[in-house]
Design a protein around this motif. Structure first.
Motif, PDB file in Angstrom:
ATOM      1  N   GLU A  87       0.717  -1.445  -0.108  1.00  0.00           N
ATOM      2  CA  GLU A  87       0.101   0.021   0.046  1.00  0.00           C
ATOM      3  C   GLU A  87       0.816   1.678  -0.101  1.00  0.00           C
ATOM      4  O   GLU A  87       0.268   2.379  -0.749  1.00  0.00           O
ATOM      5  N   THR A  91       0.703   4.377  -2.717  1.00  0.00           N
ATOM      6  CA  THR A  91       0.717   5.585  -3.025  1.00  0.00           C
ATOM      7  C   THR A  91       1.789   6.303  -2.793  1.00  0.00           C
ATOM      8  O   THR A  91       1.282   7.501  -3.348  1.00  0.00           O
ATOM      9  N   THR A 157      -5.187   5.739 -11.620  1.00  0.00           N
ATOM     10  CA  THR A 157      -5.061   6.715 -10.458  1.00  0.00           C
ATOM     11  C   THR A 157      -4.231   8.007 -11.218  1.00  0.00           C
ATOM     12  O   THR A 157      -4.757   8.718 -10.799  1.00  0.00           O
ATOM     13  N   HIS A 169      -6.300  14.921  -3.700  1.00  0.00           N
ATOM     14  CA  HIS A 169      -6.454  14.590  -2.137  1.00  0.00           C
ATOM     15  C   HIS A 169      -7.009  12.804  -2.311  1.00  0.00           C
ATOM     16  O   HIS A 169      -7.433  12.567  -1.357  1.00  0.00           O
ATOM     17  N   LYS A 170      -7.927  12.594  -2.925  1.00  0.00           N
ATOM     18  CA  LYS A 170      -8.937  11.549  -2.926  1.00  0.00           C
ATOM     19  C   LYS A 170      -7.700   9.645  -3.737  1.00  0.00           C
ATOM     20  O   LYS A 170      -8.677   8.789  -3.354  1.00  0.00           O
ATOM     21  N   THR A 172      -5.271   8.684  -3.201  1.00  0.00           N
ATOM     22  CA  THR A 172      -4.681   7.452  -2.131  1.00  0.00           C
ATOM     23  C   THR A 172      -5.620   6.606  -1.607  1.00  0.00           C
ATOM     24  O   THR A 172      -5.513   5.580  -1.888  1.00  0.00           O
ATOM     25  N   GLU A 173      -6.199   6.780  -1.077  1.00  0.00           N
ATOM     26  CA  GLU A 173      -7.825   6.586  -0.659  1.00  0.00           C
ATOM     27  C   GLU A 173      -8.197   5.638  -1.619  1.00  0.00           C
ATOM     28  O   GLU A 173      -8.795   4.258  -1.048  1.00  0.00           O
ATOM     29  N   THR A 174      -9.028   6.371  -2.429  1.00  0.00           N
ATOM     30  CA  THR A 174      -9.052   5.086  -3.496  1.00  0.00           C
ATOM     31  C   THR A 174      -8.823   4.071  -4.243  1.00  0.00           C
ATOM     32  O   THR A 174      -9.063   2.906  -4.557  1.00  0.00           O
ATOM     33  N   VAL A 176      -6.167   2.920  -2.737  1.00  0.00           N
ATOM     34  CA  VAL A 176      -5.931   1.619  -2.261  1.00  0.00           C
ATOM     35  C   VAL A 176      -7.536   0.350  -1.868  1.00  0.00           C
ATOM     36  O   VAL A 176      -7.075  -0.662  -1.600  1.00  0.00           O
ATOM     37  N   ARG A 177      -8.072   1.150  -1.468  1.00  0.00           N
ATOM     38  CA  ARG A 177      -9.437   0.349  -1.409  1.00  0.00           C
ATOM     39  C   ARG A 177      -9.875  -0.098  -2.444  1.00  0.00           C
ATOM     40  O   ARG A 177     -10.253  -1.073  -2.194  1.00  0.00           O
ATOM     41  N   ARG A 186     -18.840   0.487  -0.152  1.00  0.00           N
ATOM     42  CA  ARG A 186     -18.492   0.290   0.909  1.00  0.00           C
ATOM     43  C   ARG A 186     -19.834  -1.118   1.402  1.00  0.00           C
ATOM     44  O   ARG A 186     -20.453  -0.236   1.667  1.00  0.00           O
TER      45      ARG A 186
END
Length: 187
Positions: A87, A91, A157, A169-170, A172-174, A176-177, A186
């Motif tokens: 991860e 990232t 990405t 800003h979204k 990394t989260e997107t 990894v998710r 979710r």
């Protein structure tokens, strides 16, 4: 006086490389004039640093590869478990969106270029297998496939950030998710 000059030279060179990465990530046909404008330097200044287009391509190729390698190594060093390492690598690398798109948007772009390195981290399959043994990744999926998915998600990405389809800003989260849980909603 030399230290000041070298500092200015380094900042100017960095500005030109960053401008080239930004423009060539989106359009490899962008001119040196466009890059000079983006870097806020004159075209003659750009040519003092990079006398021809190929010199800038080679410099950006080496710089982009070095940035990816540095980010990769830092991500590995900052991790304690296999899945955290995977991860963190994703990232760190997606933060280099322009460099990723420059390097990988055209598989033939660097064919025959002696500066191109397409070597893969030999430890990555072992890292994936370790994450599988820990129960964090499905052990029934071949590590080569997992690595392909990982690289594909990094690229998509980076491209989505570049086009504005995904806010930085979204990203990394997107990333990894989706890597961990696919595209299912979710819970």
């Amino acid at each position: 006086m030399t230290t000041i000059d070298s500092g200015v030279r380094q900042r100017t060179r960095r500005a030109i490389l960053e401008a080239a990465a930004t423009l060539w990530a989106r359009d490899f046909s962008a001119s040196l004039g466009d890059i000079a404008d983006r870097a806020e330097v004159s075209r003659s200044t750009l040519h003092r640093y990079f006398p021809e287009r190929q010199a800038l391509v080679d410099a950006l190729l080496l710089d982009s590869q070095a940035q990816v390698e540095t980010a990769w190594d830092a991500a590995v060093a900052a991790s304690s478990t296999p899945i955290e390492t995977v991860e963190n690598i994703m990232t760190a690398i997606v933060d280099l969106a322009d460099q990723i798109l420059f390097l990988f948007s055209d598989p033939a772009r660097f064919a025959g270029n002696p500066n191109w390195r397409d070597d893969e981290d030999e430890a990555l399959p072992d890292l994936i297998r370790a994450a599988q043994r820990d129960g964090d990744l499905d052990p029934a999926i071949d590590p080569a496939f997992v690595i392909g998915v990982m690289y594909s998600l990094i690229y998509v990405t980076a491209e989505s950030v570049s086009t504005g389809a995904l806010p930085r800003h979204k990203a990394t989260e997107t990333l990894v998710r989706v890597f961990r849980h696919g595209l299912s909603p979710r819970a």
